[in-house]
Enzyme design. Structure first.
Site, short mmCIF file in Angstrom:
data_model
loop_
_atom_site.label_atom_id
_atom_site.label_comp_id
_atom_site.label_asym_id
_atom_site.label_seq_id
_atom_site.Cartn_x
_atom_site.Cartn_y
_atom_site.Cartn_z
N GLY A 84 0.80 -1.23 0.00
CA GLY A 84 0.00 0.00 0.00
C GLY A 84 0.83 1.28 0.00
O GLY A 84 0.30 2.36 -0.23
N GLU A 85 2.14 1.17 0.26
CA GLU A 85 2.97 2.38 0.20
C GLU A 85 3.07 2.85 -1.25
O GLU A 85 2.83 2.09 -2.18
CB GLU A 85 4.36 2.08 0.76
CG GLU A 85 4.33 1.82 2.26
CD GLU A 85 5.70 1.48 2.84
OE1 GLU A 85 6.71 1.58 2.12
OE2 GLU A 85 5.74 1.10 4.03
N ARG B 90 -13.04 24.07 6.83
CA ARG B 90 -14.16 24.32 7.73
C ARG B 90 -13.80 24.16 9.21
O ARG B 90 -14.48 24.67 10.07
CB ARG B 90 -15.35 23.41 7.36
CG ARG B 90 -16.00 23.85 6.06
CD ARG B 90 -17.03 22.85 5.59
NE ARG B 90 -16.41 21.60 5.19
CZ ARG B 90 -17.08 20.51 4.88
NH1 ARG B 90 -18.39 20.51 4.94
NH2 ARG B 90 -16.44 19.42 4.50
N HIS C 184 -13.20 27.66 1.61
CA HIS C 184 -14.22 28.02 2.60
C HIS C 184 -13.63 28.98 3.62
O HIS C 184 -13.07 28.57 4.64
CB HIS C 184 -14.76 26.76 3.29
CG HIS C 184 -15.86 27.06 4.23
ND1 HIS C 184 -17.18 27.20 3.83
CD2 HIS C 184 -15.86 27.31 5.55
CE1 HIS C 184 -17.92 27.49 4.87
NE2 HIS C 184 -17.14 27.57 5.93
N LYS D 63 -28.88 29.06 10.02
CA LYS D 63 -28.64 27.61 10.18
C LYS D 63 -28.03 27.32 11.54
O LYS D 63 -27.17 28.05 12.02
CB LYS D 63 -27.70 27.13 9.08
CG LYS D 63 -27.23 25.70 9.22
CD LYS D 63 -26.50 25.21 7.98
CE LYS D 63 -25.02 25.15 8.17
NZ LYS D 63 -24.28 24.61 7.03
N THR E 29 -22.39 16.23 3.36
CA THR E 29 -23.44 15.26 3.71
C THR E 29 -24.74 15.61 2.98
O THR E 29 -25.65 14.81 2.92
CB THR E 29 -23.74 15.28 5.22
OG1 THR E 29 -24.27 16.57 5.55
CG2 THR E 29 -22.51 15.01 6.04
N THR F 117 -27.33 20.32 4.82
CA THR F 117 -27.65 21.75 4.75
C THR F 117 -28.67 22.00 3.64
O THR F 117 -29.69 22.67 3.84
CB THR F 117 -26.35 22.56 4.50
OG1 THR F 117 -25.43 22.27 5.55
CG2 THR F 117 -26.61 24.04 4.42
#
Ligand code: R5P
Length: 289
Positions: free
Chosen positions: A36-37, A93, A126, A190, A222, A225
């Protein structure tokens, strides 16, 4: 100084750079060892060249280590400068300690990139409690703004739009897009009690009868919002909303849930490759690269 490109994963940005700037691509081998390296090799000379890596940094934990190893390999082999074009810049964020003991990972991530690259170009990072990228990056940074491209798309595709920002943070881009698209706008309040829990209040929409609601946000992750705003609009029996996001992060199931809750269409900019990418903002590189 000659500039060469490495296109790691860029939606259409790599193509745009090759085509518009006629920039040659550097041959590299990047693959995984059986454990996996990462195996990284630069296949041609980079001595005295400026290497530009374009990589959209969604799934950042998976991508960042390889990106940094590649950057170090380029320097080891004589690259004069290494710049990063990250159409999506993650971690922005987590810009304060919301609870005691938390890390301000926006700062730490910026310092990892600053320690390795000479410069960074990104699109609509953001920025909320951190007002400017310069506050956390020590390298030169430049930003492409999606607002004019989104406004242009709205003007061409939506009749009578009313632009809805789902939270206070969204006001910065909602206002610009609404002004450019000659449309009215509203911004919701919100509350976010948890990662997947969102509460929003929406004003009476009767005033906007005959308008097409367009919910606009920078990131769709997700989808909660947007979903909350969609649900509120559905309750008010207004037209099904069109949802526009700049960055199509889309956690598993988010797209499907938004459509199931009543979104008419979901549109995003091409900063992260996704089937909703309809607004190409890579032209924004023309004046800054
Ligand atoms: C938050 O401040 C951002 O502007 C977006 O509103 C947020 O990241 C969207 O996340 P989600 O899709 O998980 O609700």
């Amino acid at each position: 100084m000659e500039r060469v490109l490495i296109d790691l994963e860029s939606a259409d940005w790599g193509n745009f750079i090759r085509w518009h700037f006629q920039m040659p691509e550097l041959k590299t081998t990047i693959r995984n060892f059986p454990d996996g390296e990462s195996y990284i090799r630069v296949e041609e000379s980079v001595k005295g060249r400026e290497v530009i890596i374009v990589c959209s940094l969604n799934n950042p934990n998976k991508k960042t280590l390889e990106l940094i190893l590649l950057c170090k390999t380029l320097r080891e082999n004589g690259a004069s400068r290494v710049g990063l074009i990250a159409p999506y810049l993650p971690y922005m964020r987590q810009d304060k300690q919301f609870h005691p003991g938390e890390g301000i990972t926006a700062e730490y991530y910026a310092s990892i990139l600053s320690d390795n690259f000479n410069w960074l170009i990104t699109a609509d990072p953001h920025l909320h409690r951190i007002p400017k990228l310069n506050n956390i990056f020590t390298i030169t940074t430049r930003t492409i703004h999606a607002a004019p491209f989104i406004a242009d798309w709205i003007l061409k595709n939506i009749k009578n739009p009313v632009i809805i920002g789902p939270d206070h943070e969204s006001k910065q881009w909602v206002k610009k897009v609404a002004n450019n698209a000659h449309a009215p706008y509203i911004v919701l309040n919100k509350l976010r009690p948890g990662d997947t829990e969102v509460k929003e209040t929406i004003p009476d929409m009767r005033k906007y009868e005959g308008y097409t609601p367009v919910i606009l946000d920078d990131i769709i992750s997700t989808g909660k919002t947007m979903i909350n705003a969609i649900k509120n609009l559905v309750k008010m029996r207004v037209e099904p909303p069109i949802c526009i996001g700049v960055h199509a992060v889309f956690a598993a199931g988010a797209y499907e849930e938004m459509m199931a809750e009543g979104a008419k269409e979901i549109i995003t900019c091409n900063t992260i490759k996704h089937s909703t990418n309809k607004i190409d903002i890579s032209d924004g590189l023309i004046n800054i690269l």
